[in-house]
Design an enzyme around this catalytic site. Structure first.
Site, short mmCIF file in Angstrom:
data_model
loop_
_atom_site.label_atom_id
_atom_site.label_comp_id
_atom_site.label_asym_id
_atom_site.label_seq_id
_atom_site.Cartn_x
_atom_site.Cartn_y
_atom_site.Cartn_z
N HIS A 207 0.86 -1.19 0.00
CA HIS A 207 0.00 0.00 0.00
C HIS A 207 0.89 1.24 0.00
O HIS A 207 1.90 1.27 0.69
CB HIS A 207 -0.88 -0.01 1.26
CG HIS A 207 -1.95 1.02 1.26
ND1 HIS A 207 -1.72 2.34 1.59
CD2 HIS A 207 -3.26 0.95 0.95
CE1 HIS A 207 -2.85 3.02 1.49
NE2 HIS A 207 -3.81 2.20 1.10
N HIS A 272 -7.67 0.37 -4.66
CA HIS A 272 -8.51 1.18 -3.77
C HIS A 272 -8.89 2.41 -4.58
O HIS A 272 -8.01 3.15 -5.02
CB HIS A 272 -7.71 1.70 -2.57
CG HIS A 272 -7.33 0.66 -1.57
ND1 HIS A 272 -6.59 0.96 -0.44
CD2 HIS A 272 -7.59 -0.66 -1.51
CE1 HIS A 272 -6.41 -0.15 0.26
NE2 HIS A 272 -7.00 -1.15 -0.36
C1 DNO Z 1 -6.59 3.32 5.46
C2 DNO Z 1 -6.04 2.15 4.76
C3 DNO Z 1 -4.66 1.79 5.27
C4 DNO Z 1 -4.21 0.49 4.63
C5 DNO Z 1 -2.87 0.03 5.11
C6 DNO Z 1 -2.43 -1.20 4.37
O1 DNO Z 1 -7.76 3.50 5.51
O2 DNO Z 1 -6.08 2.28 3.39
O3 DNO Z 1 -4.71 1.66 6.65
O4 DNO Z 1 -5.13 -0.51 4.95
O5 DNO Z 1 -1.91 1.02 4.95
O6 DNO Z 1 -1.53 -1.91 5.15
#
Ligand code: DNO
Length: 358
Positions: A207, A272
């Site tokens: 991410h 995402h």
């Molecule tokens: C926030 C998320 C992040 C994501 C992490 C992945 O809402 O997109 O917390 O889950 O960074 O490890």
């Protein structure tokens, strides 16, 4: 692509599997064992139990977000190998349960960072927001306290109270860690986990750092095209891939989101999708998914995913708090359901235009 929703598990999420099942086109969830601290081994029976619970609700587990990486691994302390061993064994256990996607991040100390959890928008909704000025004025120790009152009684991912209680100590651990060291530690970690990923066909999807620049002078590396290219080349294995998060890469207006997506063909394992509204380059808030509500052209983002033949899970990302819902900021049901429906609509239109040659 497969449309999914993030789900934190019974007891942690205000949204039920039944509700998720009723969002048109959503067939899977992205879940986790939310209470297992970073670095610990995931119990096989709990992986089996959550999978069964999801399947009993008529959905399936499309991936895990996140198996968190222990700070010792990111810092590269001598005890990191024991935590990597646990990570490898956790991946094996997920693979045994036929789970093939894992999202994780390599952000020091803080996961994603926002300075407001409930900024009021003109339509009366509230959203997560960020201003660089607020971060610059804040002592990192106080970061959690400054937002704690707006979490609606939920524990937010990356902002667990245990982690926040150790902020000062964590900062000290990173004193000698710069971008180069963080890259080297990421390489070491990826090289150790690739064999199990190959054995079980597990796609690792890093991410991005959010926002996509250094906060509180901590190194942050997963921020732009150049650095992701470097990350993928340094461990050149298709299982070493990325989560393309439009709302995270998009925090830096120099990132050309559709172009980045196009460059990631074959290595983009998870998407995402969300929109941001910029009030200035250092002040942004999370808008509805609809293009006209924010600053991004969501059609171009989804089109780029379509054009590279993206076939992994996609999820609407942070939603606004609307219709008096009380939920984890960013993770209520209503606006994420609207986001899923909107992205599904974009996808259908793009797909049909392509098939019909219009
Ligand atoms: C926030 C998320 C992040 C994501 C992490 C992945 O809402 O997109 O917390 O889950 O960074 O490890």
């Amino acid at each position: 692509m497969e449309m999914t929703l993030r789900w934190y598990g019974t007891g942690f999420d205000t949204v039920s599997l039944k509700q998720i099942r009723q969002i048109p086109g959503v067939t899977g969830v992205i879940t986790t064992l939310y209470d297992v601290p970073a670095g610990e081994l995931w119990p096989a029976e709990r992986i089996r139990a959550i999978k069964k619970e999801v399947e009993d609700a008529g959905l399936h587990v499309s991936g895990i977000e996140s198996v968190n990486v222990h700070e010792a691994i990111k810092v590269g302390t001598p005890d990191r190998d024991q935590y990597i061993d646990n990570y490898v064994e956790t991946l094996r256990r997920l693979g045994e349960e036929d789970i093939h996607l894992v999202c994780y991040n390599f952000m020091p100390v803080f996961d994603w960072t926002r300075t407001e959890l409930a900024r009021l928008r003109p339509d009366g909704s509230t959203v997560l927001a960020y201003t660089q000025e607020a971060v610059d004025a804040l002592d990192p120790d106080k970061m959690f306290e400054s937002i704690a009152g707006d979490t609606n009684g939920t524990v937010m991912p990356g902002w667990e109270p245990e982690r926040m209680a150790r902020v000062r100590e964590l900062f000290e651990m990173y004193e000698d860690v710069d971008d180069e060291k963080l890259f080297a530690n990421l390489k070491y970690f990826l090289e150790r986990i690739m064999p199990v990923c190959n054995e079980y066909d597990i796609r690792m999807a890093i991410h991005p750092d959010d926002p996509a620049w250094s906060v509180f002078e901590l190194p942050r590396i997963i921020i732009n095209q150049r650095n992701i290219d470097r990350m993928m080349k340094m461990v050149d294995d298709p299982h070493n891939g990325v989560t393309f998060c439009s709302g995270s890469y998009g925090t830096n207006l120099e990132n050309d989101l559709p172009a980045m997506i196009r460059s990631l063909k074959g290595r983009l394992h998870f998407a995402h999708v969300r929109n941001l509204k910029f009030n200035s380059p250092t002040d942004f808030e999370e808008a509805a998914h609809l293009s006209s509500d924010g600053s991004f052209d969501m059609y171009e983002i989804v089109k780029a995913l379509y054009d590279i033949g993206f076939d992994g899970p996609i999820r609407p990302d942070h939603g606004r708090m609307i219709w008096d819902e009380v939920a984890m900021p960013g993770y209520g049901l209503y606006d994420r359901a609207l986001g899923a429906a909107y992205v599904n609509g974009l996808w259908e239109a793009i797909e049909k235009s392509h098939e019909r040659g219009v």
